[in-house]
Enzyme design. Sequence first.
Site, PDB file in Angstrom:
ATOM      1  N   LYS B  97      -3.909 -11.232  -8.785  1.00 31.90           N
ATOM      2  CA  LYS B  97      -3.190 -11.460  -7.524  1.00 31.90           C
ATOM      3  C   LYS B  97      -4.014 -12.486  -6.757  1.00 31.90           C
ATOM      4  O   LYS B  97      -5.139 -12.210  -6.357  1.00 31.90           O
ATOM      5  CB  LYS B  97      -3.077 -10.162  -6.724  1.00 31.90           C
ATOM      6  N   ALA B 184       2.481  -6.426   1.655  1.00 31.74           N
ATOM      7  CA  ALA B 184       1.811  -6.449   2.956  1.00 31.74           C
ATOM      8  C   ALA B 184       2.755  -6.131   4.104  1.00 31.74           C
ATOM      9  O   ALA B 184       3.815  -6.734   4.250  1.00 31.74           O
ATOM     10  CB  ALA B 184       1.097  -7.773   3.243  1.00 31.74           C
ATOM     11  N   THR B 207      -2.038   0.124   2.728  1.00 31.49           N
ATOM     12  CA  THR B 207      -2.512   0.776   3.958  1.00 31.49           C
ATOM     13  C   THR B 207      -1.696   1.996   4.337  1.00 31.49           C
ATOM     14  O   THR B 207      -2.252   3.057   4.657  1.00 31.49           O
ATOM     15  CB  THR B 207      -2.484  -0.239   5.117  1.00 31.49           C
TER      16      THR B 207
END
Lengths: 66, 257
Positions: B97, B184, B207
């Site tokens: 990535k 993201a 996250t």
Amino acid sequence: MIIRMNGEELEVEQGATLLQIIKKKRFLTDRIVVEHNNEIISAERFADIVVADSDKIEILSFVGGG
Amino acid sequence: MEDILEIGGKRLTSRFFVGTGKFAFKPLIRQVLEASGAQVVTVALRRVDPESEDENVLDHIPGGCVLMPNTSGARNAQEAVRIARLARVLGCGNWIKIEVISDNKYLLPDNDETIKATEILAKEGFVVLPYMSPDLMSARRLVDAGAAAVMPLGSPIGSNRGIKTKELVAILIDEIEIPVILDAGIGKPSEAAEAMEMGCSAVLVNTAIAISSDPVKTSMAFSLAVQAGRLAYLNDHPVRANLAEASSPLTGFLRDE
């Protein structure tokens, strides 16, 4: 003699090999990747590379990341 | 017929990619991956810390997973290429990535440097999945450079703000022939479902799972949301109308005349 390992100064014995430095730090050879003076060194060669004064080594491994 | 996502020679049955950063306890990573069925997992590459007693993150990733190291820390193409080459030596495959970020405030990727790194690494046989700002011209250049997929951001890393870039991602989905994987900013399972419903090939979440009070349950919710969104996408979308149209018959009412 003094080398730089991961950005920090490290005192090593004359004639020390990469493998000896790695073993002394208790790193697992199958979990690390090593650069010696900007050259990637495969694990089979750790015992062959004798470090010299002012050499730069980077020892990295995978960590959690996104 | 099974709904397979094929990238870089891998045939994936899960369109839910998981990041391994920010977990309070590493054993949670394995539990999350097993509970959610995620097959693609990201990791980062860092200098080892001899003072740290931490086990290696690889010890907590099931053997069947596809490892996707990121080039986080890279500020330009050269640094990304260096990190990728180092990562590959660890023998966990050739997926990478590309993450090239020199903006420390929003952590927005540098598309230009990402394109340069993609071209170099694709030629060296990497399966390149570049993290990018959703710009169509950059995406086209990434395709030409040999990317296996593009990974546009929904909103800044770690912000949990959802798909703020929706219109631009929709353009990529319409115009780009390689997989578009939203990466993201996905903060809720409903946002993962939304991404899949609009036609993303997969989503990457880190996250929102890692910092939740129960990462295992949260990852299951995300995984189900990804499946739901994908099923919805594969089937017809109902036409949206301004006026109502009754769902029950308009005759035979029980009424006193």
